[in-house]
Design a protein around this motif. Structure first.
Motif, mmCIF file in Angstrom:
data_model
loop_
_atom_site.group_PDB
_atom_site.id
_atom_site.type_symbol
_atom_site.label_atom_id
_atom_site.label_comp_id
_atom_site.label_asym_id
_atom_site.label_seq_id
_atom_site.Cartn_x
_atom_site.Cartn_y
_atom_site.Cartn_z
ATOM 1 N N HIS A 37 6.319 -6.060 -3.555
ATOM 2 C CA HIS A 37 7.064 -5.451 -4.830
ATOM 3 C C HIS A 37 7.170 -4.112 -4.726
ATOM 4 O O HIS A 37 8.343 -3.852 -4.839
ATOM 5 N N GLN A 38 6.134 -3.305 -4.169
ATOM 6 C CA GLN A 38 6.569 -1.695 -4.150
ATOM 7 C C GLN A 38 7.675 -1.529 -3.197
ATOM 8 O O GLN A 38 8.412 -0.538 -3.571
ATOM 9 N N GLU A 39 7.696 -1.871 -2.107
ATOM 10 C CA GLU A 39 8.595 -1.474 -1.138
ATOM 11 C C GLU A 39 10.072 -1.966 -1.819
ATOM 12 O O GLU A 39 10.940 -1.181 -1.602
ATOM 13 N N ALA A 40 10.407 -3.056 -2.205
ATOM 14 C CA ALA A 40 11.541 -3.594 -2.857
ATOM 15 C C ALA A 40 12.073 -2.589 -3.821
ATOM 16 O O ALA A 40 12.838 -2.178 -4.072
ATOM 17 N N LEU A 41 10.995 -2.115 -4.921
ATOM 18 C CA LEU A 41 11.368 -1.037 -5.722
ATOM 19 C C LEU A 41 11.764 0.354 -5.233
ATOM 20 O O LEU A 41 12.455 1.124 -5.795
ATOM 21 N N SER A 68 8.172 -10.016 -15.550
ATOM 22 C CA SER A 68 8.808 -11.258 -15.451
ATOM 23 C C SER A 68 9.663 -11.222 -14.166
ATOM 24 O O SER A 68 10.150 -11.998 -13.401
ATOM 25 N N PHE A 69 10.402 -9.868 -13.855
ATOM 26 C CA PHE A 69 11.533 -9.742 -13.144
ATOM 27 C C PHE A 69 10.819 -9.157 -11.851
ATOM 28 O O PHE A 69 11.676 -9.106 -10.975
ATOM 29 N N ILE A 70 9.685 -8.704 -11.929
ATOM 30 C CA ILE A 70 9.026 -8.279 -10.779
ATOM 31 C C ILE A 70 8.153 -9.157 -9.766
ATOM 32 O O ILE A 70 8.347 -9.053 -8.504
ATOM 33 N N MET A 87 15.211 0.583 -3.867
ATOM 34 C CA MET A 87 16.323 0.584 -4.933
ATOM 35 C C MET A 87 16.080 1.975 -5.733
ATOM 36 O O MET A 87 16.820 2.155 -6.473
ATOM 37 N N GLY A 88 14.983 2.897 -5.223
ATOM 38 C CA GLY A 88 15.010 4.285 -5.994
ATOM 39 C C GLY A 88 14.023 4.121 -7.354
ATOM 40 O O GLY A 88 14.110 5.376 -7.938
ATOM 41 N N CYS A 89 13.288 2.896 -7.206
ATOM 42 C CA CYS A 89 12.175 3.287 -8.432
ATOM 43 C C CYS A 89 10.855 3.620 -7.940
ATOM 44 O O CYS A 89 10.402 2.990 -7.159
ATOM 45 N N HIS A 90 10.636 4.742 -8.610
ATOM 46 C CA HIS A 90 9.381 5.602 -8.049
ATOM 47 C C HIS A 90 8.141 5.478 -9.200
ATOM 48 O O HIS A 90 7.116 6.224 -8.739
ATOM 49 N N ARG A 91 8.316 4.763 -10.162
ATOM 50 C CA ARG A 91 7.062 4.657 -11.221
ATOM 51 C C ARG A 91 6.903 3.570 -11.349
ATOM 52 O O ARG A 91 7.588 2.378 -11.495
ATOM 53 N N ALA A 92 5.531 2.944 -11.210
ATOM 54 C CA ALA A 92 4.975 1.669 -11.340
ATOM 55 C C ALA A 92 3.768 1.464 -11.824
ATOM 56 O O ALA A 92 2.792 2.423 -11.759
ATOM 57 N N GLN A 93 3.241 0.472 -12.543
ATOM 58 C CA GLN A 93 1.987 0.059 -12.850
ATOM 59 C C GLN A 93 1.676 -1.434 -12.626
ATOM 60 O O GLN A 93 2.446 -2.196 -12.594
ATOM 61 N N GLY A 94 0.603 -1.591 -12.215
ATOM 62 C CA GLY A 94 -0.049 -3.228 -12.083
ATOM 63 C C GLY A 94 -1.275 -3.187 -11.086
ATOM 64 O O GLY A 94 -1.944 -2.030 -11.001
ATOM 65 N N VAL A 151 3.382 -4.531 -10.978
ATOM 66 C CA VAL A 151 3.521 -4.646 -9.495
ATOM 67 C C VAL A 151 2.192 -4.823 -8.898
ATOM 68 O O VAL A 151 1.209 -4.232 -9.154
ATOM 69 N N GLU A 152 2.199 -5.807 -7.980
ATOM 70 C CA GLU A 152 0.995 -6.676 -7.543
ATOM 71 C C GLU A 152 0.830 -6.370 -6.017
ATOM 72 O O GLU A 152 -0.444 -6.677 -5.467
#
Length: 219
Positions: free
Chosen positions: A179-183, A140-142, A186-193, A174-175
């Motif tokens: 989304h991926q570039e913004a994360l 919901s925040f992504i 900010m240093g977030c390197h783990r995602a699913q989506g 993450v769709e």
């Protein structure tokens, strides 16, 4: 239930079933209650003949003769393993993501409130004692990244909190490449989506992994 035959328990004390999980003070309070009130009921972890430890609901009553002299104790107990398993499953479904088994927002909020309450009482170690090492940014925040500044602030705050606490941060839902570039920024390197994969049946996952491994092998 216990695995013992009748002849194996006649003349023996309940200590035969002792699991070792309870402190001696537990049994002292149990017998104090029976002495004072004439009965006790509650949950005890006992050990089967096989060595397996299991929870049982126990009711113990003191029996006295006509003159009021204590003569016997009568105990009735039942195996509540299935009930405990159901309670654990409900707890997991309420507080953890069923796919990743990561703590969800409800568990995080509950434990964070406990940690903050502990900090107010002067115990500063509460946050460090949170029982997990991965923080998850809810989808919901992504969805609003990177245009929604509120979502950006929340995602950045969670990522910063994870960095300070030594925890990994996982972004969910993450769709898009935006989304991926913004994360990543900010240093977030783990995602699913959906950006990485649509949901697939569990039986197809091994074949997908093998195909990806072959794609990365040198020709």
């Amino acid at each position: 239930m216990t695995g013992y035959d009748q002849q194996e328990v006649i003349g023996k004390t309940p200590g035969l079933l002792n699991s070792g999980r309870h402190h001696p003070l537990f049994y002292r309070r149990l017998w104090d209650a029976i002495s004072l009130w004439g009965h006790w009921r509650g949950e005890i972890w006992n050990r089967r003949k096989s060595g397996a430890i299991y929870p049982q609901w126990t009711v113990i009553n003191a029996v006295r003769d006509e003159s009021g002299v204590l003569s016997h104790f009568i105990g009735v107990f039942s195996d509540v393993s299935d009930l405990k398993d159901s309670q654990d499953q409900i707890e997991r479904l309420a507080h953890r993501d069923p796919l990743t088994n990561l703590p969800n927002r409800l568990l995080f909020r509950t434990r964070l409130e406990q940690a903050l309450a502990s900090a107010k009482r002067g115990h500063s170690g509460g946050l460090k004692d949170l029982p997990f090492d991965v923080l998850k940014i809810d989808q919901s925040f992504i969805r609003g990244l990177p245009e929604n500044q509120r979502d950006m602030a929340i995602a950045r705050a969670v990522n910063t909190l994870g960095a300070h606490l030594g925890m990994e941060v996982l972004a969910e839902g993450v769709e898009t490449t935006e989304h991926q570039e913004a994360l990543l920024d900010m240093g977030c390197h783990r995602a699913q989506g959906y950006l990485f994969s649509r949901p697939v049946p569990a039986e197809e996952i091994p074949a997908i992994l093998r195909a990806r491994c072959r794609a990365h092998l040198p020709s």
